[in-house]
Design an enzyme around this catalytic site. Structure first.
Site, short mmCIF file in Angstrom:
data_model
loop_
_atom_site.label_atom_id
_atom_site.label_comp_id
_atom_site.label_asym_id
_atom_site.label_seq_id
_atom_site.Cartn_x
_atom_site.Cartn_y
_atom_site.Cartn_z
N LEU A 1 -8.93 26.47 22.35
CA LEU A 1 -7.70 25.82 22.80
C LEU A 1 -7.58 24.41 22.21
O LEU A 1 -6.70 24.13 21.39
CB LEU A 1 -7.68 25.78 24.34
N ASP A 2 -8.51 23.54 22.63
CA ASP A 2 -8.44 22.13 22.22
C ASP A 2 -8.63 22.01 20.71
O ASP A 2 -9.65 22.42 20.18
CB ASP A 2 -9.55 21.33 22.91
N THR B 1 -5.43 18.35 22.17
CA THR B 1 -6.08 17.61 23.27
C THR B 1 -7.34 16.90 22.79
O THR B 1 -7.88 16.06 23.52
CB THR B 1 -6.46 18.57 24.41
N LYS C 1 -16.71 17.86 19.81
CA LYS C 1 -15.65 18.88 19.83
C LYS C 1 -16.21 20.25 20.14
O LYS C 1 -17.18 20.69 19.50
CB LYS C 1 -14.92 18.91 18.49
N GLY C 2 -15.59 20.95 21.08
CA GLY C 2 -16.01 22.30 21.43
C GLY C 2 -17.23 22.37 22.32
O GLY C 2 -17.60 23.43 22.80
N ARG D 1 -18.50 19.67 28.82
CA ARG D 1 -18.33 18.31 29.33
C ARG D 1 -19.67 17.59 29.51
O ARG D 1 -19.86 16.46 29.04
CB ARG D 1 -17.58 18.36 30.67
N SER E 1 -12.25 29.14 25.47
CA SER E 1 -12.37 27.67 25.44
C SER E 1 -13.49 27.20 26.34
O SER E 1 -13.74 27.79 27.38
CB SER E 1 -11.04 27.06 25.91
N ALA E 2 -14.14 26.11 25.95
CA ALA E 2 -15.16 25.51 26.81
C ALA E 2 -14.54 24.72 27.96
O ALA E 2 -15.23 24.31 28.89
CB ALA E 2 -16.04 24.59 25.97
N ASN F 1 -10.36 22.69 32.05
CA ASN F 1 -8.95 22.31 32.23
C ASN F 1 -8.00 23.25 31.49
O ASN F 1 -6.80 22.99 31.47
CB ASN F 1 -8.74 20.88 31.72
N LYS G 1 -20.66 26.59 23.76
CA LYS G 1 -20.73 26.86 22.33
C LYS G 1 -21.78 25.89 21.75
O LYS G 1 -21.84 24.75 22.21
CB LYS G 1 -19.37 26.60 21.68
N GLU H 1 -11.07 28.57 15.40
CA GLU H 1 -11.87 27.44 15.92
C GLU H 1 -11.69 26.18 15.09
O GLU H 1 -11.59 26.25 13.87
CB GLU H 1 -13.35 27.82 15.85
N ASP H 2 -11.73 25.03 15.76
CA ASP H 2 -11.64 23.75 15.02
C ASP H 2 -12.98 23.00 14.99
O ASP H 2 -13.07 21.95 14.37
CB ASP H 2 -10.60 22.82 15.67
P1 B16 Z 1 -13.40 19.94 29.87
P2 B16 Z 1 -12.35 23.91 23.41
C1 B16 Z 1 -13.59 21.92 24.64
O1 B16 Z 1 -12.50 22.75 24.52
C2 B16 Z 1 -13.38 20.60 23.92
O2 B16 Z 1 -13.28 20.81 22.53
C3 B16 Z 1 -14.54 19.67 24.20
O3 B16 Z 1 -14.33 18.44 23.56
C4 B16 Z 1 -14.67 19.50 25.71
O4 B16 Z 1 -15.78 18.68 26.02
C5 B16 Z 1 -14.85 20.87 26.37
O5 B16 Z 1 -13.74 21.68 26.04
C6 B16 Z 1 -14.92 20.77 27.88
O6 B16 Z 1 -13.66 20.37 28.34
O7 B16 Z 1 -14.07 18.62 30.07
O8 B16 Z 1 -11.89 19.88 29.92
O9 B16 Z 1 -13.97 21.04 30.73
O10 B16 Z 1 -12.31 23.22 22.09
O11 B16 Z 1 -13.56 24.83 23.60
O12 B16 Z 1 -11.04 24.56 23.79
MG MG Z 2 -11.75 23.06 19.96
#
Ligand code: B16
Ligand code: MG
Length: 222
Positions: free
Chosen positions: A9-10, A16, A44-45, A48, A114-115, A118, A145, A169-170
């Site tokens: 997602l992010d 984000t 990234k990815g 938290r 997504s990790a 949120n 991840k 994936e980014d």
């Molecule tokens: P949250 P993704 C990841 O989302 C973010 O890339 C990473 O920077 C962040 O720490 C992680 O989600 C946890 O996010 O704090 O909102 O639970 O790229 O896997 O979509």
């Molecule tokens: Mg990402």
């Protein structure tokens, strides 16, 4: 044959990553050290709490209790949630809606892997929740991840075997997770950072699924 596309997602569907960076940078500054965009690339990815550990290591801060760490992570998250609550459908990255509609016309299943805990809030704010058959995120697995769990759960949720899934994936950690899951991976962003991806695209603008699938097929086994 591709049965499902699994999207991070992010940084892939919405930007984000910038908001995560702003919130982590603010936390670093409050703790008395600078945090650059280059340092942020490694977060990234990543989950938290793992991100917080990387941030503290970058600032040379050691020996915090679990409770202290929890409080710091909550503080960062409250700033981050403040940013994402302002998001609107205009925050969906260019080309994403068209690309998802190409997949749906071909009856390819779509899921989020997504990790981020949120993820549901973000999908709802930007109005794309209904475009996914399944949403797997940080609430469903504690394994961050590059562990493949989040993508394996997403594949299972849409009932498609891993070799028939393509991950978008980014982040380098996310590319590793996809490969570990036995899936092909399209890197979205900087080819230098995403060297291990099967194919890299700069973003979704003007991307045609049929062309991309031929590129993926051409790279298979390489
Ligand atoms: P949250 P993704 C990841 O989302 C973010 O890339 C990473 O920077 C962040 O720490 C992680 O989600 C946890 O996010 O704090 O909102 O639970 O790229 O896997 O979509
Ligand atoms: Mg990402």
């Amino acid at each position: 044959m591709t049965g499902a596309c699994l999207f991070d997602l992010d940084g892939v569907l919405v930007d984000t990553a910038t908001y995560h960076y702003l919130a982590w940078k603010r936390l670093a500054e409050e703790l008395g050290f600078a945090f650059s965009e280059r340092d942020n690339e490694r977060l990234k990815g990543v989950s938290r709490m793992a991100s917080l550990d990387l941030l503290l290591a970058a600032g040379g801060i050691e020996g915090l209790s679990d409770g202290d760490k929890q409080r710091l992570a909550e503080k960062k998250n409250s700033w981050y949630v403040g940013y994402i609550k302002q998001m609107t459908p205009a925050d969906v990255l260019p080309g994403v809606l068209d690309f998802l509609s190409q997949l749906r016309k071909r009856r390819i299943r779509t899921a989020i892997g997504s990790a981020s805990k949120n993820a549901p809030l973000i999908l709802e704010r930007v109005g794309i929740a209904a475009l996914f058959d399944a949403v797997i995120d940080g609430r469903h697995t504690a394994k961050a991840k590059p562990d493949p769990d989040v993508f394996l759960l997403a594949a299972a949720a849409v009932r498609v075997p891993p070799p028939d899934c393509v991950v978008f994936e980014d982040a380098a950690a996310g590319v590793e997770a996809a490969l570990q899951a036995g899936m092909r991976c399209v890197g979205v962003g900087d080819a230098g950072v995403l060297q291990r991806a099967t194919v890299v695209i700069p973003g979704f603008a003007q991307v045609k699924w049929d062309v991309l699938e031929r590129q993926l097929a051409g790279r298979e086994g390489k």
